[in-house]
Design a protein around this motif. Structure first.
Motif, PDB file in Angstrom:
ATOM      1  N   ASN A  82       0.853  -1.187   0.000  1.00 46.47           N
ATOM      2  CA  ASN A  82       0.000   0.000   0.000  1.00 46.47           C
ATOM      3  C   ASN A  82       0.893   1.242   0.000  1.00 46.47           C
ATOM      4  N   THR A 115       0.190   4.404   0.221  1.00 47.66           N
ATOM      5  CA  THR A 115      -0.117   5.538   1.098  1.00 47.66           C
ATOM      6  C   THR A 115      -0.085   5.180   2.580  1.00 47.66           C
ATOM      7  N   SER A 116       0.025   3.900   2.878  1.00 49.16           N
ATOM      8  CA  SER A 116       0.022   3.489   4.280  1.00 49.16           C
ATOM      9  C   SER A 116       1.353   3.857   4.941  1.00 49.16           C
TER      10      SER A 116
END
Ligand SMILES: *[C@@H]1O[C@H](CO)[C@@H](O)[C@H](O)[C@H]1NC(C)=O
Ligand SMILES: *[C@@H]1O[C@H](CO)[C@@H](O)[C@H](O)[C@H]1NC(C)=O
Ligand SMILES: *[C@@H]1O[C@H](CO)[C@@H](O)[C@H](O)[C@H]1NC(C)=O
Ligand SMILES: *[C@@H]1O[C@H](CO)[C@@H](O)[C@H](O)[C@H]1NC(C)=O
Length: 330
Positions: free
Chosen positions: A276, A278-279
């Motif tokens: 991910n 944006t995590s």
């Protein structure tokens, strides 16, 4: 897992045969198997439940409960005494205790049922009486301890670590049982209230052990006075003789990073894992891909949308789609 053979065929084969054929049992476990073949089904169910829960709890982490060890009743054999291993032992012993207790409550096992100490007694102070079927958690825990601990035959740092983490799993399960009550009387007036003990959902146990995993403490094995073998664990840091608490997960080996495939640590590596972008957590492309970078790929996500209900009786929908991106580790 080898335990997943049909129940009736297992019992028809005869206890001694299946117990001899079941891979990965220690001699002591084999004799428990022969004495309590009915419980073996619950033990197998518990082991599978624990593995599923482990996969769920670690789905976004580098190590996601896979291992290349020999398959056995207990799933992967984890050779390194890491905090991941600590989690796995704890959830396994909790899962087996949970599953045995549940099977007892359903009347599925020969030597147990509902907790008889919690039936019919009335405590005027509490204002309610025991009723229904209270989970016999003590029985589940005792049998899980006998069975799971029976594979720790040697005495070294690793076995002390395993025994401690097995205990943590059972303690966490014991702490998370709940009281459920029901009112009786005219239109729910609650003139009589009965209560019973129920097992928690196993997901709750998984969450609690995941928290314990984050706070796990490093320990070392110490020999007692005039002992040849290690007899207890103490915290590695600070320099004192404090013992770990009964509900602290403990580990003895520095953590492997699980970036590369490694048969010894049970690491599959993280090549090709979905990450991910944006995590900021363990599933971020940065952390999960161990700094190797990631590939971006485009795909079209389609679904049914703008659905309308027409009188009477059908539904029409349009198909919506969107170009989306996903990322996999190099
Ligand atoms: C109890 O046994 C029945 C019949 O074998 C089975 O269908 C059920 O899943 C078992 N339940 C538990 C909790 O063990
Ligand atoms: C790991 O184990 C697999 C099968 O057990 C074997 O094929 C492979 O060569 C091993 N890899 C290493 C690096 O030892
Ligand atoms: C766990 O990791 C392995 C190896 O990276 C991967 O093949 C597998 O799909 C992952 N499992 C889950 C449930 O994410
Ligand atoms: C990625 O992480 C962000 C932030 O944690 C989250 O909101 C988002 O749903 C995640 N995306 C996917 C595809 O899991």
């Amino acid at each position: 897992m080898p335990m997943c053979v049909g129940v009736s065929s297992v019992l028809a084969l005869g206890a001694s045969i299946i117990c001899r054929k079941m891979p990965g049992l220690s001699p002591r476990q084999r004799s428990i198997c022969e004495a309590r073949p009915d419980a073996m089904i619950a033990i197998g169910t518990g082991a599978r439940m624990a593995t599923d829960e482990c996969r769920y709890q670690f789905q976004h982490s580098r190590w996601n409960c896979t291992s290349l060890g020999e398959p056995s009743l207990f799933g992967p054999e984890l050779k390194v005494g890491s905090r991941e291993t600590a989690f796995y032992y704890a959830i396994l012993s909790a899962g087996i205790a949970h599953s045995i207790t549940n099977a007892c409550s359903h009347g599925n096992l020969t030597y147990c049922g509902c907790d008889r100490d919690k039936h019919g007694h009335h405590d005027p102070e509490k204002g309610w009486r025991w009723g229904g079927c209270s989970a016999d958690i003590k029985h589940g825990i005792r049998l899980s301890r006998e069975f799971v601990d029976a594979r720790e035959v040697k005495r070294n740092a690793r076995t002390l670590m395993n025994l401690h983490n097995n205990l943590v799993g059972r303690k966490i399960l014991e702490k998370s049982v709940r009281l459920e009550c029901k009112c009786h009387g005219v239109s729910g007036s609650c003139t009589v209230k009965t209560c019973w003990v129920t097992l928690p959902h196993f997901r709750e146990v998984g969450h609690m052990l995941k928290e314990k995993y984050k706070e796990a403490v490093m320990v070392e094995a110490v020999r007692g006075r005039r002992q040849q073998i290690p007899t207890f664990l103490k915290l590695k840091n600070p320099q004192n003789y404090n013992k770990p608490a009964e509900t602290d997960l403990v580990y003895v080996d520095n953590p492997p990073n699980f970036c590369e495939k490694d048969n010894f640590t049970g690491s599959m590596g993280t090549y090709g894992r979905l990450c991910n972008r944006t995590s900021t957590l363990s599933d971020s492309c940065d952390l999960l891909c161990c700094g190797r970078g990631y590939k971006t790929f485009q795909y079209t996500h389609t679904w049914q949308c703008h659905c309308k209900f027409h009188w009477c009786c059908h539904v029409t929908c349009s198909t919506c789609s969107e170009r989306t991106q996903a990322y996999t580790c190099n």
